[in-house]
Design a protein around this motif. Sequence first.
Motif, PDB file in Angstrom:
ATOM      1  N   ASN A  49       0.812  -1.226   0.000  1.00  0.00           N
ATOM      2  CA  ASN A  49       0.000   0.000   0.000  1.00  0.00           C
ATOM      3  C   ASN A  49       0.843   1.272   0.000  1.00  0.00           C
ATOM      4  OD1 ASN A  49      -2.379  -1.580   0.154  1.00  0.00           O
ATOM      5  ND2 ASN A  49      -2.115  -1.735   2.352  1.00  0.00           N
ATOM      6  N   GLY A  50       2.072   1.177  -0.507  1.00  0.00           N
ATOM      7  CA  GLY A  50       2.949   2.348  -0.529  1.00  0.00           C
ATOM      8  C   GLY A  50       3.455   2.651  -1.927  1.00  0.00           C
ATOM      9  N   GLU A  51       4.309   3.656  -1.988  1.00  0.00           N
ATOM     10  CA  GLU A  51       4.940   4.066  -3.233  1.00  0.00           C
ATOM     11  C   GLU A  51       6.262   3.310  -3.410  1.00  0.00           C
ATOM     12  OE1 GLU A  51       3.554   6.300  -5.393  1.00  0.00           O
ATOM     13  OE2 GLU A  51       1.825   6.303  -4.039  1.00  0.00           O
ATOM     14  N   GLU A  52       6.733   3.264  -4.644  1.00  0.00           N
ATOM     15  CA  GLU A  52       8.028   2.669  -4.969  1.00  0.00           C
ATOM     16  C   GLU A  52       9.132   3.372  -4.163  1.00  0.00           C
ATOM     17  OE1 GLU A  52       9.802  -0.308  -7.389  1.00  0.00           O
ATOM     18  OE2 GLU A  52       7.704   0.242  -7.347  1.00  0.00           O
ATOM     19  N   ILE A  53      10.085   2.600  -3.618  1.00  0.00           N
ATOM     20  CA  ILE A  53      11.197   3.172  -2.856  1.00  0.00           C
ATOM     21  C   ILE A  53      12.521   2.597  -3.341  1.00  0.00           C
ATOM     22  CG2 ILE A  53       9.774   3.563  -0.785  1.00  0.00           C
ATOM     23  CD1 ILE A  53      11.206   1.125   0.475  1.00  0.00           C
ATOM     24  N   ASP A  54      13.616   3.208  -2.930  1.00  0.00           N
ATOM     25  CA  ASP A  54      14.963   2.709  -3.193  1.00  0.00           C
ATOM     26  C   ASP A  54      15.304   1.714  -2.093  1.00  0.00           C
ATOM     27  OD1 ASP A  54      17.608   2.218  -3.768  1.00  0.00           O
ATOM     28  OD2 ASP A  54      18.296   4.232  -3.258  1.00  0.00           O
ATOM     29  N   CYS A  55      15.382   0.439  -2.434  1.00  0.00           N
ATOM     30  CA  CYS A  55      15.639  -0.595  -1.427  1.00  0.00           C
ATOM     31  C   CYS A  55      17.124  -0.859  -1.187  1.00  0.00           C
ATOM     32  CB  CYS A  55      14.959  -1.899  -1.826  1.00  0.00           C
ATOM     33  SG  CYS A  55      13.253  -1.982  -1.278  1.00  0.00           S
ATOM     34  N   PHE A  56      18.000  -0.346  -2.031  1.00  0.00           N
ATOM     35  CA  PHE A  56      19.432  -0.638  -1.858  1.00  0.00           C
ATOM     36  C   PHE A  56      19.931  -0.356  -0.435  1.00  0.00           C
ATOM     37  CE2 PHE A  56      19.971  -1.229  -6.425  1.00  0.00           C
ATOM     38  CZ  PHE A  56      20.951  -2.205  -6.448  1.00  0.00           C
ATOM     39  N   PRO A  57      19.551   0.772   0.188  1.00  0.00           N
ATOM     40  CA  PRO A  57      20.038   1.020   1.552  1.00  0.00           C
ATOM     41  C   PRO A  57      19.506   0.019   2.593  1.00  0.00           C
ATOM     42  CG  PRO A  57      19.243   3.065   0.559  1.00  0.00           C
ATOM     43  CD  PRO A  57      18.847   1.952  -0.352  1.00  0.00           C
ATOM     44  N   LEU A  58      18.429  -0.677   2.277  1.00  0.00           N
ATOM     45  CA  LEU A  58      17.840  -1.648   3.208  1.00  0.00           C
ATOM     46  C   LEU A  58      18.492  -3.017   3.121  1.00  0.00           C
ATOM     47  CD1 LEU A  58      14.024  -0.999   2.589  1.00  0.00           C
ATOM     48  CD2 LEU A  58      15.441  -0.065   4.424  1.00  0.00           C
ATOM     49  N   LEU A  59      19.256  -3.259   2.047  1.00  0.00           N
ATOM     50  CA  LEU A  59      19.722  -4.609   1.740  1.00  0.00           C
ATOM     51  C   LEU A  59      21.034  -4.998   2.403  1.00  0.00           C
ATOM     52  CD1 LEU A  59      18.990  -4.849  -2.083  1.00  0.00           C
ATOM     53  CD2 LEU A  59      17.633  -5.741  -0.195  1.00  0.00           C
ATOM     54  N   THR A  60      21.048  -6.229   2.865  1.00  0.00           N
ATOM     55  CA  THR A  60      22.268  -6.915   3.262  1.00  0.00           C
ATOM     56  C   THR A  60      22.313  -8.190   2.437  1.00  0.00           C
ATOM     57  OG1 THR A  60      22.136  -6.074   5.518  1.00  0.00           O
ATOM     58  CG2 THR A  60      23.520  -8.006   5.164  1.00  0.00           C
ATOM     59  N   LEU A  61      23.436  -8.437   1.769  1.00  0.00           N
ATOM     60  CA  LEU A  61      23.575  -9.624   0.933  1.00  0.00           C
ATOM     61  C   LEU A  61      24.520 -10.612   1.594  1.00  0.00           C
ATOM     62  CD1 LEU A  61      23.932  -8.004  -2.606  1.00  0.00           C
ATOM     63  CD2 LEU A  61      21.849  -8.682  -1.409  1.00  0.00           C
ATOM     64  N   GLU A  62      24.140 -11.885   1.545  1.00  0.00           N
ATOM     65  CA  GLU A  62      24.954 -12.960   2.115  1.00  0.00           C
ATOM     66  C   GLU A  62      24.924 -14.161   1.182  1.00  0.00           C
ATOM     67  OE1 GLU A  62      23.241 -13.839   5.928  1.00  0.00           O
ATOM     68  OE2 GLU A  62      23.837 -11.911   6.785  1.00  0.00           O
ATOM     69  N   SER A  63      25.917 -15.026   1.324  1.00  0.00           N
ATOM     70  CA  SER A  63      25.922 -16.268   0.556  1.00  0.00           C
ATOM     71  C   SER A  63      26.499 -17.394   1.405  1.00  0.00           C
ATOM     72  CB  SER A  63      26.747 -16.121  -0.725  1.00  0.00           C
ATOM     73  OG  SER A  63      26.746 -17.351  -1.436  1.00  0.00           O
ATOM     74  N   ARG A  64      25.791 -18.512   1.440  1.00  0.00           N
ATOM     75  CA  ARG A  64      26.296 -19.738   2.061  1.00  0.00           C
ATOM     76  C   ARG A  64      26.809 -20.694   0.981  1.00  0.00           C
ATOM     77  NH1 ARG A  64      24.649 -20.669   7.515  1.00  0.00           N
ATOM     78  NH2 ARG A  64      23.180 -19.074   8.171  1.00  0.00           N
ATOM     79  N   ALA A  65      26.559 -20.344  -0.271  1.00  0.00           N
ATOM     80  CA  ALA A  65      27.025 -21.149  -1.400  1.00  0.00           C
ATOM     81  C   ALA A  65      28.493 -20.821  -1.672  1.00  0.00           C
ATOM     82  CB  ALA A  65      26.166 -20.845  -2.625  1.00  0.00           C
ATOM     83  N   ASP A  66      29.089 -21.562  -2.583  1.00  0.00           N
ATOM     84  CA  ASP A  66      30.482 -21.323  -2.966  1.00  0.00           C
ATOM     85  C   ASP A  66      30.620 -20.124  -3.897  1.00  0.00           C
ATOM     86  OD1 ASP A  66      31.378 -23.456  -1.448  1.00  0.00           O
ATOM     87  OD2 ASP A  66      31.236 -24.885  -3.122  1.00  0.00           O
ATOM     88  N   VAL A  67      29.506 -19.458  -4.178  1.00  0.00           N
ATOM     89  CA  VAL A  67      29.465 -18.322  -5.098  1.00  0.00           C
ATOM     90  C   VAL A  67      29.048 -17.079  -4.307  1.00  0.00           C
ATOM     91  CG1 VAL A  67      28.251 -17.395  -7.101  1.00  0.00           C
ATOM     92  CG2 VAL A  67      28.911 -19.803  -7.052  1.00  0.00           C
ATOM     93  N   ALA A  68      29.766 -15.988  -4.489  1.00  0.00           N
ATOM     94  CA  ALA A  68      29.458 -14.746  -3.780  1.00  0.00           C
ATOM     95  C   ALA A  68      28.226 -14.073  -4.366  1.00  0.00           C
ATOM     96  CB  ALA A  68      30.654 -13.792  -3.862  1.00  0.00           C
ATOM     97  N   LEU A  69      27.450 -13.424  -3.503  1.00  0.00           N
ATOM     98  CA  LEU A  69      26.325 -12.567  -3.884  1.00  0.00           C
ATOM     99  C   LEU A  69      26.721 -11.161  -3.468  1.00  0.00           C
ATOM    100  CD1 LEU A  69      23.386 -12.148  -4.862  1.00  0.00           C
ATOM    101  CD2 LEU A  69      22.648 -12.654  -2.520  1.00  0.00           C
ATOM    102  N   VAL A  70      26.884 -10.256  -4.450  1.00  0.00           N
ATOM    103  CA  VAL A  70      27.424  -8.918  -4.175  1.00  0.00           C
ATOM    104  C   VAL A  70      26.563  -7.844  -4.816  1.00  0.00           C
ATOM    105  CG1 VAL A  70      29.801  -9.782  -3.979  1.00  0.00           C
ATOM    106  CG2 VAL A  70      28.961  -8.974  -6.186  1.00  0.00           C
ATOM    107  N   LYS A  71      26.740  -6.594  -4.316  1.00  0.00           N
ATOM    108  CA  LYS A  71      26.078  -5.457  -4.961  1.00  0.00           C
ATOM    109  C   LYS A  71      27.095  -4.412  -5.314  1.00  0.00           C
ATOM    110  CE  LYS A  71      24.365  -3.540  -0.578  1.00  0.00           C
ATOM    111  NZ  LYS A  71      23.297  -2.934   0.118  1.00  0.00           N
TER     112      LYS A  71
END
Length: 136
Positions: free
Chosen positions: A114-136
């Motif tokens: 029920n809201g407007e579109e926002i910039d989510c990048f500041p809200l994000l934390t990325l993690e990986s348990r796989a052998d491949v990195a997840l990065v921004k």
Amino acid sequence: MRGLMLAALAAAGLAGPAAAQGITVELNKLEAGEEGQCRAFFLFRNGDDRSFEAFEMSLALIDTDGVIDQLLTIDAAPLPVDRTTLKLFEFPGLACDALGEVLLHDMTACRPQNGEEIDCFPLLTLESRADVALVK
């Protein structure tokens, strides 16, 4: 003296609203899917104080040589507040052992319920348990 007052206010919860925890995106596991393509299991932990009705991410899949193999948009919505959501995505035409890194290229949609579109990048934390990195 001012520092003691701020510490006392913070301890009493009067220094303002608590900061939202944000959203953790975890690349949890990779496994071979049908026809040898890579299947990725993602966990989305919404610690924000809002549910999200739109949450689309554009990913750049980078091979083990460091070359972008493909761009892929994944849709993780809905993301309920204070919940962990499991989503499964197929990476077409790419074997897991050929994947070197997953780059969060863009947030193509991020909208609280029920809201407007926002910039989510500041809200994000990325993690990986796989052998491949997840990065921004």
